[in-house]
Write a protein that holds these residues in place. Sequence first.
Motif, PDB file in Angstrom:
ATOM      1  N   TYR A 296      30.984  39.703  35.648  1.00 34.74           N
ATOM      2  CA  TYR A 296      31.434  38.360  35.274  1.00 34.74           C
ATOM      3  C   TYR A 296      31.690  38.301  33.774  1.00 34.74           C
ATOM      4  CZ  TYR A 296      32.090  33.401  35.027  1.00 34.74           C
ATOM      5  OH  TYR A 296      32.645  32.167  34.811  1.00 34.74           O
ATOM      6  N   LYS A 297      32.879  37.841  33.389  1.00 42.68           N
ATOM      7  CA  LYS A 297      33.218  37.790  31.959  1.00 42.68           C
ATOM      8  C   LYS A 297      33.286  36.340  31.499  1.00 42.68           C
ATOM      9  CE  LYS A 297      35.446  42.033  30.577  1.00 42.68           C
ATOM     10  NZ  LYS A 297      35.450  42.838  31.806  1.00 42.68           N
ATOM     11  N   LEU A 298      32.448  36.020  30.507  1.00 42.62           N
ATOM     12  CA  LEU A 298      32.501  34.669  29.928  1.00 42.62           C
ATOM     13  C   LEU A 298      33.707  34.565  29.002  1.00 42.62           C
ATOM     14  CD1 LEU A 298      28.824  33.998  28.902  1.00 42.62           C
ATOM     15  CD2 LEU A 298      30.250  32.388  30.144  1.00 42.62           C
ATOM     16  N   PRO A 299      34.374  33.412  29.012  1.00 37.64           N
ATOM     17  CA  PRO A 299      35.454  33.245  28.032  1.00 37.64           C
ATOM     18  C   PRO A 299      34.868  33.336  26.611  1.00 37.64           C
ATOM     19  CG  PRO A 299      35.083  31.217  29.328  1.00 37.64           C
ATOM     20  CD  PRO A 299      34.167  32.254  29.863  1.00 37.64           C
ATOM     21  N   PRO A 300      35.619  33.894  25.647  1.00 37.91           N
ATOM     22  CA  PRO A 300      35.075  34.136  24.301  1.00 37.91           C
ATOM     23  C   PRO A 300      34.497  32.880  23.648  1.00 37.91           C
ATOM     24  CG  PRO A 300      37.384  34.833  24.472  1.00 37.91           C
ATOM     25  CD  PRO A 300      37.012  34.293  25.790  1.00 37.91           C
ATOM     26  N   GLU A 301      35.106  31.695  23.940  1.00 38.36           N
ATOM     27  CA  GLU A 301      34.610  30.479  23.271  1.00 38.36           C
ATOM     28  C   GLU A 301      33.231  30.059  23.805  1.00 38.36           C
ATOM     29  OE1 GLU A 301      37.191  30.583  25.276  1.00 38.36           O
ATOM     30  OE2 GLU A 301      37.137  28.920  26.723  1.00 38.36           O
ATOM     31  N   ARG A 302      32.795  30.657  24.911  1.00 36.54           N
ATOM     32  CA  ARG A 302      31.476  30.310  25.454  1.00 36.54           C
ATOM     33  C   ARG A 302      30.419  31.346  25.092  1.00 36.54           C
ATOM     34  NH1 ARG A 302      32.106  25.790  28.984  1.00 36.54           N
ATOM     35  NH2 ARG A 302      29.833  25.725  29.010  1.00 36.54           N
ATOM     36  N   LYS A 303      30.695  32.154  24.073  1.00 37.29           N
ATOM     37  CA  LYS A 303      29.760  33.206  23.682  1.00 37.29           C
ATOM     38  C   LYS A 303      28.357  32.631  23.455  1.00 37.29           C
ATOM     39  CE  LYS A 303      29.609  37.154  20.543  1.00 37.29           C
ATOM     40  NZ  LYS A 303      28.351  36.895  19.883  1.00 37.29           N
ATOM     41  N   GLY A 304      27.359  33.272  24.040  1.00 35.73           N
ATOM     42  CA  GLY A 304      25.979  32.818  23.875  1.00 35.73           C
ATOM     43  C   GLY A 304      25.600  31.698  24.824  1.00 35.73           C
ATOM     44  N   ASP A 305      26.589  31.181  25.559  1.00 32.76           N
ATOM     45  CA  ASP A 305      26.388  30.020  26.430  1.00 32.76           C
ATOM     46  C   ASP A 305      26.634  30.458  27.876  1.00 32.76           C
ATOM     47  OD1 ASP A 305      26.007  27.404  27.106  1.00 32.76           O
ATOM     48  OD2 ASP A 305      27.673  26.612  25.923  1.00 32.76           O
ATOM     49  N   LEU A 306      26.559  29.536  28.798  1.00 29.56           N
ATOM     50  CA  LEU A 306      26.976  29.814  30.178  1.00 29.56           C
ATOM     51  C   LEU A 306      28.099  28.846  30.515  1.00 29.56           C
ATOM     52  CD1 LEU A 306      23.532  30.115  32.045  1.00 29.56           C
ATOM     53  CD2 LEU A 306      25.006  31.971  31.250  1.00 29.56           C
ATOM     54  N   ASP A 307      29.091  29.287  31.226  1.00 34.12           N
ATOM     55  CA  ASP A 307      30.107  28.357  31.721  1.00 34.12           C
ATOM     56  C   ASP A 307      29.837  28.127  33.207  1.00 34.12           C
ATOM     57  OD1 ASP A 307      30.993  30.658  32.928  1.00 34.12           O
ATOM     58  OD2 ASP A 307      33.087  30.440  32.317  1.00 34.12           O
ATOM     59  N   PRO A 308      30.541  27.182  33.818  1.00 36.65           N
ATOM     60  CA  PRO A 308      30.227  26.855  35.222  1.00 36.65           C
ATOM     61  C   PRO A 308      30.303  28.068  36.151  1.00 36.65           C
ATOM     62  CG  PRO A 308      31.648  25.180  34.288  1.00 36.65           C
ATOM     63  CD  PRO A 308      31.540  26.259  33.256  1.00 36.65           C
ATOM     64  N   GLY A 309      31.240  28.969  35.890  1.00 40.17           N
ATOM     65  CA  GLY A 309      31.364  30.163  36.739  1.00 40.17           C
ATOM     66  C   GLY A 309      30.122  31.042  36.608  1.00 40.17           C
ATOM     67  N   ALA A 310      29.639  31.181  35.370  1.00 39.28           N
ATOM     68  CA  ALA A 310      28.438  31.990  35.139  1.00 39.28           C
ATOM     69  C   ALA A 310      27.232  31.336  35.809  1.00 39.28           C
ATOM     70  CB  ALA A 310      28.200  32.135  33.640  1.00 39.28           C
ATOM     71  N   GLU A 311      27.151  30.011  35.748  1.00 38.59           N
ATOM     72  CA  GLU A 311      26.042  29.299  36.410  1.00 38.59           C
ATOM     73  C   GLU A 311      26.063  29.562  37.912  1.00 38.59           C
ATOM     74  OE1 GLU A 311      25.999  25.580  33.208  1.00 38.59           O
ATOM     75  OE2 GLU A 311      26.375  25.150  35.321  1.00 38.59           O
ATOM     76  N   ARG A 312      27.260  29.504  38.470  1.00 33.91           N
ATOM     77  CA  ARG A 312      27.370  29.744  39.925  1.00 33.91           C
ATOM     78  C   ARG A 312      26.982  31.180  40.264  1.00 33.91           C
ATOM     79  NH1 ARG A 312      31.762  26.232  39.523  1.00 33.91           N
ATOM     80  NH2 ARG A 312      33.232  27.915  39.127  1.00 33.91           N
ATOM     81  N   ALA A 313      27.426  32.119  39.426  1.00 32.06           N
ATOM     82  CA  ALA A 313      27.116  33.532  39.691  1.00 32.06           C
ATOM     83  C   ALA A 313      25.608  33.760  39.618  1.00 32.06           C
ATOM     84  CB  ALA A 313      27.848  34.420  38.688  1.00 32.06           C
ATOM     85  N   LEU A 314      24.948  33.155  38.633  1.00 25.12           N
ATOM     86  CA  LEU A 314      23.490  33.320  38.514  1.00 25.12           C
ATOM     87  C   LEU A 314      22.768  32.641  39.682  1.00 25.12           C
ATOM     88  CD1 LEU A 314      22.976  32.731  34.683  1.00 25.12           C
ATOM     89  CD2 LEU A 314      22.718  34.890  35.927  1.00 25.12           C
ATOM     90  N   GLY A 315      23.273  31.470  40.073  1.00 24.09           N
ATOM     91  CA  GLY A 315      22.683  30.761  41.215  1.00 24.09           C
ATOM     92  C   GLY A 315      22.749  31.628  42.469  1.00 24.09           C
TER      93      GLY A 315
END
Length: 439
Positions: A296-315
């Motif tokens: 899963y690749k976070l968009p660069p502007e979300r560095k250090g953060d989670l975006d909704p896609g990352a939240e779903r992947a972790l869930g």
Amino acid sequence: MKRTFIKDLKEKLDQTVTVQGWLQTLRDQKSMQFLIIRDHTGLVQAAHWKKGNPELAELISTIGTESSLTLTGKVVANEVVKLGGLELQLESVKIENNAPMPLPFEPNSDNLPEQDFRLDWRYLDLRRERNRKIFEIQTTAEQAMREWWLANGYIEMHSPKIVGAPSEGGAELFTLPYFETTAYLAQSPQFYKQMAMAAGFEKVFEIGPVFRADPSFTSRHMTEFTGVDMEISWINSHEDVMVAMEHWLAHVYQKVHDKHADEIKDLFDVDFTVPALPFPRLTMAEAYQILKTQGYKLPPERKGDLDPGAERALGAYVKQTCGSDFVFVKDWPVAVRAFYHMRHADNPGLTMSFDLLGKGLEITTGAQREHRVEVLTAQALDKGLSLEPLKDYFDFFRYGCPPHGGLGLGLSRLLMIMLDLPNIREAVYLFRGPNRLTP
Ligand code: ATP
């Protein structure tokens, strides 16, 4: 006139009763009229033989779907009636408020218009049993929250919503002309919860409105939402806040389960289970590692953060590996957290903070707060904030404020994950967004 609820009609066989509710459907046949009547306890069929009372027959023919009615009749057993094997033989009908046809839409039809249109006619939309149930469940959840807080020594607070300084940064702030000056709508009760810690209240909670001038159009953001906040003193770290939170949330789930599990299955097709404790915990570093191995690749502007896609992947990962719907993600980088989050003594790049994800959606942010005024001031400067508007806030920490921490949860986000609602607009009584201020 004594009103009988539809669910109680079976105890009134062969008696004449009065029922009040809405006309769900009318079948106006040659010799008979059948009305399906709905109150908040169920549905009943009312029947009228036209020749028995032609005047009443004429009146019934004029009633529009969704009119509100007071009906009197005899309750009789009738095996062929699908709705509970009984029917009401009508003797009189009073139209309390007729609903002339055509309706903007029929709330109980299978063919519903799109959501935005339904929001224009929200009171009709809320006449669907499923929608009403969301708010019954919310009521149970809020009662259970209070039950737990009261049993654990918390004090309820109501903080001002007209404030002089932003608590969560300037970007999502509604400004308000205020006599000779400018005020803001509160973005959270954050500063005032912390003042309660300085006041020695030790444990507080608040359920109240929160305003965010967030121009985004997502399925999980509103410009006004109900925030559920708690704050506790004398903690050792953010772990103490997570422990309090998971016990509190498990109690809320237990109460909702006890009262609504069957209805939730019927109406939302959700197997509602009480989460096991403790919830899994991941550090942000671990979360990143998991996302990396999943590609899963976070968009660069979300560095250090989670975006909704990352939240779903972790869930999904936590569900698969631990069977849990919940996961705490903790120890977030300073760059993506508020200035008032305490930093790790041995790793000042990380905050002692957490988010709780439920079914892959962020529902809570929490942290230990920085209670040492000189450190807090330095952290504000470090974030490039100007100190002047924060002067009163800093004053809370000058005379003996204990170590403390807490969290904020979005009530409608909790309902979304409890009932698998795809859009926050369904989970709130009236939605407020950048282009919706009505009704
Ligand atoms: P997000 O990253 O989803 O925008 P946030 O980090 O800005 O949320 P916080 O300021 O930490 O959110 O607020 C605490 C909680 O309040 C969130 O976890 C969420 O449940 C809820 N919340 C925040 N913003 C909104 C919003 N605009 N509409 C509805 N609920 C919200």
